[in-house]
Design an enzyme around this catalytic site. Structure first.
Site, PDB file in Angstrom:
ATOM      1  N   LYS A  88     -35.533  58.650  -6.073  1.00  0.00           N
ATOM      2  CA  LYS A  88     -35.556  57.490  -5.171  1.00  0.00           C
ATOM      3  C   LYS A  88     -35.074  57.843  -3.761  1.00  0.00           C
ATOM      4  O   LYS A  88     -35.275  57.063  -2.829  1.00  0.00           O
ATOM      5  CB  LYS A  88     -34.725  56.343  -5.741  1.00  0.00           C
ATOM      6  CG  LYS A  88     -33.241  56.588  -5.824  1.00  0.00           C
ATOM      7  CD  LYS A  88     -32.529  55.347  -6.352  1.00  0.00           C
ATOM      8  CE  LYS A  88     -31.021  55.544  -6.384  1.00  0.00           C
ATOM      9  NZ  LYS A  88     -30.321  54.321  -6.827  1.00  0.00           N
ATOM     10  N   ASP A  89     -34.452  59.033  -3.582  1.00  0.00           N
ATOM     11  CA  ASP A  89     -34.012  59.476  -2.261  1.00  0.00           C
ATOM     12  C   ASP A  89     -35.079  60.280  -1.525  1.00  0.00           C
ATOM     13  O   ASP A  89     -34.890  60.618  -0.348  1.00  0.00           O
ATOM     14  CB  ASP A  89     -32.755  60.348  -2.373  1.00  0.00           C
ATOM     15  CG  ASP A  89     -31.535  59.577  -2.834  1.00  0.00           C
ATOM     16  OD1 ASP A  89     -31.503  58.346  -2.638  1.00  0.00           O
ATOM     17  OD2 ASP A  89     -30.621  60.211  -3.396  1.00  0.00           O
ATOM     18  N   ARG A 136     -32.838  46.424  -1.031  1.00  0.00           N
ATOM     19  CA  ARG A 136     -33.596  45.865  -2.161  1.00  0.00           C
ATOM     20  C   ARG A 136     -32.681  45.050  -3.071  1.00  0.00           C
ATOM     21  O   ARG A 136     -32.990  43.896  -3.418  1.00  0.00           O
ATOM     22  CB  ARG A 136     -34.250  47.007  -2.967  1.00  0.00           C
ATOM     23  CG  ARG A 136     -34.878  46.527  -4.281  1.00  0.00           C
ATOM     24  CD  ARG A 136     -35.319  47.707  -5.137  1.00  0.00           C
ATOM     25  NE  ARG A 136     -34.224  48.571  -5.544  1.00  0.00           N
ATOM     26  CZ  ARG A 136     -33.427  48.344  -6.587  1.00  0.00           C
ATOM     27  NH1 ARG A 136     -33.580  47.249  -7.321  1.00  0.00           N
ATOM     28  NH2 ARG A 136     -32.471  49.203  -6.900  1.00  0.00           N
ATOM     29  N   ARG A 137     -31.564  45.640  -3.496  1.00  0.00           N
ATOM     30  CA  ARG A 137     -30.661  44.910  -4.395  1.00  0.00           C
ATOM     31  C   ARG A 137     -30.112  43.661  -3.712  1.00  0.00           C
ATOM     32  O   ARG A 137     -29.946  42.617  -4.342  1.00  0.00           O
ATOM     33  CB  ARG A 137     -29.519  45.829  -4.843  1.00  0.00           C
ATOM     34  CG  ARG A 137     -29.966  46.932  -5.793  1.00  0.00           C
ATOM     35  CD  ARG A 137     -28.825  47.862  -6.165  1.00  0.00           C
ATOM     36  NE  ARG A 137     -29.275  48.917  -7.065  1.00  0.00           N
ATOM     37  CZ  ARG A 137     -28.920  50.196  -6.965  1.00  0.00           C
ATOM     38  NH1 ARG A 137     -28.098  50.577  -6.003  1.00  0.00           N
ATOM     39  NH2 ARG A 137     -29.377  51.087  -7.826  1.00  0.00           N
ATOM     40  N   ARG A 154     -20.893  51.772   0.296  1.00  0.00           N
ATOM     41  CA  ARG A 154     -21.452  53.128   0.228  1.00  0.00           C
ATOM     42  C   ARG A 154     -20.412  54.058  -0.377  1.00  0.00           C
ATOM     43  O   ARG A 154     -19.312  53.673  -0.692  1.00  0.00           O
ATOM     44  CB  ARG A 154     -21.894  53.607   1.618  1.00  0.00           C
ATOM     45  CG  ARG A 154     -23.187  52.935   2.099  1.00  0.00           C
ATOM     46  CD  ARG A 154     -23.898  53.771   3.155  1.00  0.00           C
ATOM     47  NE  ARG A 154     -24.187  55.116   2.669  1.00  0.00           N
ATOM     48  CZ  ARG A 154     -24.213  56.198   3.442  1.00  0.00           C
ATOM     49  NH1 ARG A 154     -23.967  56.099   4.733  1.00  0.00           N
ATOM     50  NH2 ARG A 154     -24.484  57.368   2.949  1.00  0.00           N
ATOM     51  N   ARG A 160     -17.131  54.017  -5.308  1.00  0.00           N
ATOM     52  CA  ARG A 160     -17.568  52.628  -5.487  1.00  0.00           C
ATOM     53  C   ARG A 160     -16.808  51.958  -6.627  1.00  0.00           C
ATOM     54  O   ARG A 160     -16.399  50.798  -6.507  1.00  0.00           O
ATOM     55  CB  ARG A 160     -19.082  52.586  -5.730  1.00  0.00           C
ATOM     56  CG  ARG A 160     -19.873  53.120  -4.545  1.00  0.00           C
ATOM     57  CD  ARG A 160     -21.368  52.955  -4.750  1.00  0.00           C
ATOM     58  NE  ARG A 160     -22.120  53.727  -3.755  1.00  0.00           N
ATOM     59  CZ  ARG A 160     -23.376  53.489  -3.412  1.00  0.00           C
ATOM     60  NH1 ARG A 160     -24.036  52.491  -3.960  1.00  0.00           N
ATOM     61  NH2 ARG A 160     -23.982  54.228  -2.519  1.00  0.00           N
ATOM     62  N   CYS A 246     -35.367  52.717   3.830  1.00  0.00           N
ATOM     63  CA  CYS A 246     -34.164  51.897   3.754  1.00  0.00           C
ATOM     64  C   CYS A 246     -34.270  50.660   4.636  1.00  0.00           C
ATOM     65  O   CYS A 246     -33.375  49.822   4.634  1.00  0.00           O
ATOM     66  CB  CYS A 246     -32.946  52.730   4.148  1.00  0.00           C
ATOM     67  SG  CYS A 246     -32.579  54.027   2.961  1.00  0.00           S
TER      68      CYS A 246
END
Length: 314
Positions: A88-89, A136-137, A154, A160, A246
């Site tokens: 996904k990166d 997105r989230r 982040r 986190r 992003c």
């Protein structure tokens, strides 16, 4: 023993864990004994710009390519032979001379709800603080619960989780795959539905990136999982059509079952006030990856057209 394959990796705990998994898999494919792995298939740690800058959203500093740029430069320069990325990166288009050579079997693609006090996303009280750095989230959460207060989060997984434990957030959203690979499954309170929280394209999958001339190596083929590669091709086709970065809130997920591939993709307004989604399927056969990518491009283009100018960030 001389180096056979040098693996370029980010230095985070998750990246090192994922690259260690691939180190062992490459070693097995090459017939390297476990005792010789560190020398024959060494991990080369590379600090990326995305890792160095932790106080801003990625879209403010250049996008998710900042997690791959320095590693790709090392590949091009010949300092490493393969890069292990979270799929996904990986930007939609690779630099000239590089390619995604293999896609190993995927982990759980879903998002995970993590909270000290609440058992599920729906249990969050009005105005709860939800931590995420993903547009997105954010958009998907607000589409379901516009009352929530979305706060930027982040850092690596450990950071986190520590911020959550210290009370900075009521809950946070993370990729289930990363938590599983790190052995942190116990912190997951709820695995969010693929319908409500359609994942990022490629979420849960890894990308093995090589120079073009190395893509046909036997050890590369041994690590590729064709069904995962096909699903990811569809998702990344949608991402390409939707100009996925992003700066756009997009999701895509493909599943291969009973000889068919079904893809769902969507784009959302960043505040969750609008959601555009399309789904479609194809029979698996022939040049499956190309057909899967074509399906993704078509559905992504349909979403793009439906969203029109409304898709622009406020």
């Amino acid at each position: 023993m001389a180096h056979l394959v040098r693996i370029g990796t980010r230095r985070s705990r998750l990246a090192m864990t994922q690259s260690g998994m691939m180190q062992r898999a490459i070693g097995r494919a090459l017939g390297v004994a476990d005792a010789d792995l560190a020398e024959a298939v060494p991990l080369v740690e590379i600090v990326t710009t995305g890792d160095r800058i932790q106080d801003r959203r990625l879209m403010e500093i250049g996008g998710k390519a900042l997690f791959t740029k320095e590693i790709e430069e090392a590949l091009i320069a010949g300092r490493v032979d393969v890069a292990v990325h979270s799929m996904k990166d990986v930007p939609a288009e690779p630099p000239p001379g590089l390619c995604i050579a293999a896609v190993p079997e995927r982990e759980d693609p879903r998002d995970a709800f993590v909270s000290e006090a609440f058992a599920s996303f729906s249990d969050l009280p009005v105005g709860a603080r939800l931590g995420t750095a993903s547009l997105r989230r954010q958009a998907q959460a607000l589409a379901l619960r516009p009352d929530l207060k979305i706060e930027m989060l982040r850092g690596n997984v450990d950071t986190r989780l520590r911020k959550l434990a210290e009370g900075e957030f009521d809950a946070i959203l993370l990729a289930a795959a990363g938590l599983n690979r790190l052995g942190f499954e116990a912190v997951i309170r709820e695995r969010l539905s693929l319908d409500d929280f359609l994942p990022a394209p490629g979420q849960g999958a890894l990308a093995l990136q090589t120079r073009d001339e190395d893509a046909g190596a036997d050890w590369v083929a041994a690590l590729n999982h064709p069904l995962t590669a096909m699903a990811v091709s569809a998702e990344r086709g949608a991402m390409t059509a939707l100009e996925g970065s992003c700066r756009t809130a997009i999701g895509a997920h493909a599943l291969v079952a009973d000889g068919r591939l079904r893809l769902t993709t969507e784009m959302l307004a960043s505040d969750g006030s609008a959601r555009w989604r399309r789904a479609g399927e194809i029979a698996v056969g022939g040049d499956a990856d190309a057909a899967a990518r074509a399906l993704g491009c078509r559905l992504g283009a349909e979403v793009h057209e439906a969203a029109g100018d409304q898709r622009v960030l406020p």
